[in-house]
Design an enzyme around this catalytic site. Sequence first.
Site, PDB file in Angstrom:
ATOM      1  CD  GLU A 129      -3.195   0.864   1.107  1.00  0.00           C
ATOM      2  OE1 GLU A 129      -3.812   1.656   0.394  1.00  0.00           O
ATOM      3  OE2 GLU A 129      -3.696  -0.152   1.588  1.00  0.00           O
TER       4      GLU A 129
ATOM      5  CG  LEU B 271       1.494  -3.155   6.755  1.00  0.00           C
ATOM      6  CD1 LEU B 271       1.649  -4.288   7.767  1.00  0.00           C
ATOM      7  CD2 LEU B 271       2.248  -3.470   5.492  1.00  0.00           C
ATOM      8  CG  ASP B 272      -4.037  -3.182   1.962  1.00  0.00           C
ATOM      9  OD1 ASP B 272      -3.993  -1.968   1.734  1.00  0.00           O
ATOM     10  OD2 ASP B 272      -3.884  -4.052   1.101  1.00  0.00           O
ATOM     11  CE  LYS B 273     -11.013  -3.136   9.324  1.00  0.00           C
ATOM     12  NZ  LYS B 273     -12.445  -2.779   9.124  1.00  0.00           N
TER      13      LYS B 273
END
Length: 348
Positions: free
Chosen positions: A18, A171-173
């Site tokens: 991300e 980072l993504d969730k």
Amino acid sequence: MVQALPADEPTPQACGDEEWDALPDTEQDGGADDKAEVREAQVDAQWHGQRLDRWLVQMAPEFSRNHLQSLIERGCVSINELPANSASRKLLAGQRVRIELLPTQESKAFRAEPMALNIIFEDEHLLVLNKASGMVVHPASGNWSGTVMNGLLAHHPVAATLPRAGIVHRLDKDTTGLMLVGKSLAAVTSLTRMIAAREVHREYVALAYGRVPEDMVVDVPIRRDLISRIKMAVLATGKPSRTDVYLLGLGEANSHSISAVHCVLHSGRTHQIRVHLAFKGYPVVADALYGGAQALGLTRQALHAARLSFAHPILGQPLQFDAPLPQDLADAWAALDLPAPCLPQTEP
């Protein structure tokens, strides 16, 4: 208040799948608490017949029109002491307008919230944490609290004086694993430049559908999808993006071949690993956004930031950190009868 990045600093790329999007602009309400500032004014002749929401914009220009419209809907605006319930209501000269300027969600978001952060290394300059699935990195629409940033503000109050509380990548969730955070302005500045120069090495492990080749280089540009704004896509007009993919093992689930892979990033675009693998026909397991069906008990994308390696931004010594698989991925690996991933040693 968490500061914006200095204009002359390079935009940090993600140390993962991300990259940074702009943080929401924080509208000021004159203070960090929930108290409403009240403003009153009389409508003059030039505003006769104009919309209420347009009048409020000039009355409180530091707030967005959308937020002011929401205050109308919440009953925070009155005209001649009577509730005004329509943003399009036409004003009359001489009317007196009163508004309670409640703070925006954004302005209340950047607050310290004590929470358990899984910090695996910390010194006076930086820290490395192992992010859990389901945890958002910084406040944004729909997630104004409980984020990594909120936790960092509580962990070390100096974070409030740093760009993005010291967070230099995200980072993504639902992606787990290692994140790097600066604790001083000097460290944040150095780490930001190092990430932009590809001097922070980022390695992931994932489970993907199909039989991935032993070695695969995916070098195609990525940009925001032209139809769905929540997705990224491989498009010629995108930014250069490269991921090196190495096969760690093969298994099978629900009559589908599944590959355990090691991914090395050479860029940090939004959703990069997920987009690159899906583009090659190997979507990440349980990544519904990019065509990966749930399997092996996983309900979130099977992607984990397993290693960070870099030179210390202040002291210069080489550092390497590895994070074991979280429980859900470890269970999936075991269900495929695969050993836990062992990544080759790398030099920062």
